[in-house]
Design a protein around this motif. Structure first.
Motif, short mmCIF file in Angstrom:
data_model
loop_
_atom_site.label_atom_id
_atom_site.label_comp_id
_atom_site.label_asym_id
_atom_site.label_seq_id
_atom_site.Cartn_x
_atom_site.Cartn_y
_atom_site.Cartn_z
N THR A 148 -40.73 3.71 -53.01
CA THR A 148 -41.51 4.02 -54.22
C THR A 148 -40.60 4.26 -55.42
N SER A 149 -39.33 3.99 -55.27
CA SER A 149 -38.42 4.09 -56.42
C SER A 149 -38.53 2.84 -57.27
N LYS A 150 -37.78 2.78 -58.35
CA LYS A 150 -37.89 1.67 -59.29
C LYS A 150 -36.89 0.55 -59.04
N MET A 151 -36.02 0.74 -58.02
CA MET A 151 -35.00 -0.27 -57.75
C MET A 151 -34.95 -0.59 -56.26
N PRO A 152 -34.36 -1.74 -55.89
CA PRO A 152 -34.25 -2.09 -54.47
C PRO A 152 -33.37 -1.11 -53.71
N GLN A 195 -28.71 2.80 -52.64
CA GLN A 195 -29.30 2.23 -53.85
C GLN A 195 -28.18 2.10 -54.88
N VAL A 196 -27.83 0.86 -55.18
CA VAL A 196 -26.68 0.56 -56.03
C VAL A 196 -25.43 1.17 -55.37
N LEU A 197 -24.81 2.20 -55.97
CA LEU A 197 -23.62 2.82 -55.39
C LEU A 197 -23.92 4.19 -54.78
N GLU A 198 -25.17 4.62 -54.86
CA GLU A 198 -25.53 5.94 -54.34
C GLU A 198 -26.07 5.82 -52.91
N ARG A 199 -25.72 6.84 -52.09
CA ARG A 199 -26.24 6.90 -50.72
C ARG A 199 -27.01 8.20 -50.53
N TYR A 200 -28.17 8.09 -49.88
CA TYR A 200 -29.04 9.24 -49.69
C TYR A 200 -29.22 9.47 -48.19
#
Length: 230
Positions: A148-152, A195-200
């Protein structure tokens, strides 16, 4: 026109007529054979179960009569008489659960109890009802992640990025759900959403076959909801 010439023309015409009649005779013979099929019996399958079903003829590796017949639907087919001293034809039933579009799972083991015998006689109609299996143990489990975020996003463990089942893609686009297959006993620990360079961080769990584990990523964290038993 000379007599010899007229005789030759008549001889040629006679030969052509004989050849034509021969071709017509052979053609008619073949036509009659193809239009005289063996007498058959009709079998109608009614899927009373809550699963989609595939029906194999004779055994589980035999020819497929119908593939993934939906719950509540029927399928009819004409079959040759059994002709095996009353033992009858055998129909082997494989059960399928549709996790999502183009994503299916079936039983871990072939159940010999899901074989139905029916003696088929010419000119008769048989109705075979397919019930729910007495016990169906599915061969895998699934992790669903709604983005549900705005990016892949991508689902990964360290440098290993997982492909979605069904479409084989790595990226889960915004507003879509990624589905991943796991086997019994897999420990989900140290997994992340990238997501991009971030990891959750991804919630820890131990996979149990026959369940769908549901998650949502909102751009800030991964939230887990109640698992669904298939």
């Amino acid at each position: 026109m000379t007599f010899a010439r007229r005789f030759a023309q008549r001889k040629t015409a006679a030969l052509c007529l004989v050849t034509l009649l021969s071709v017509l005779y052979l053609s008619c013979g073949k036509h009659d054979i193809h239009n005289s099929p063996e007498p058959t019996g009709k079998v109608t399958f009614y899927n009373e179960s809550r699963y989609h079903i595939t029906i194999h003829h004779s055994h589980f590796g035999g020819s497929i009569l119908v593939d993934k017949l939906a719950p509540g639907n029927i399928y009819s087919i004409e079959l040759n008489p059994s002709n095996n001293y009353g033992a009858g034809d055998v129909f082997s039933i494989r059960y399928w659960y549709m996790v999502a579009d183009n994503v299916w799972t079936n039983g871990a083991d072939i159940d010999p109890n899901m074989q139905i015998a029916q003696n088929i006689e010419a000119g008769k109609h048989y109705i075979i009802q397919i019930p729910n299996p007495s016990k169906l143990e599915l061969s895998e489990a699934f992790v669903k992640i709604l983005n549900t975020s705005k990016m892949p996003i991508e689902f990964n463990y360290l440098s290993n990025f997982f492909k979605q089942v069904g479409n084989g893609e790595l990226h889960v686009q915004s507003g879509e759900t990624g589905i991943y297959s796991f086997t019994n006993g897999t420990e989900i620990k140290g997994y992340t959403i990238t997501q991009v360079l971030e990891r959750y961080p991804f919630p820890e769990l131990i996979i149990e076959n026959g369940y769908v584990y549901n998650f949502e990523f909102n751009g800030e964290e991964v939230r887990q909801s109640e698992a669904t038993k298939l």
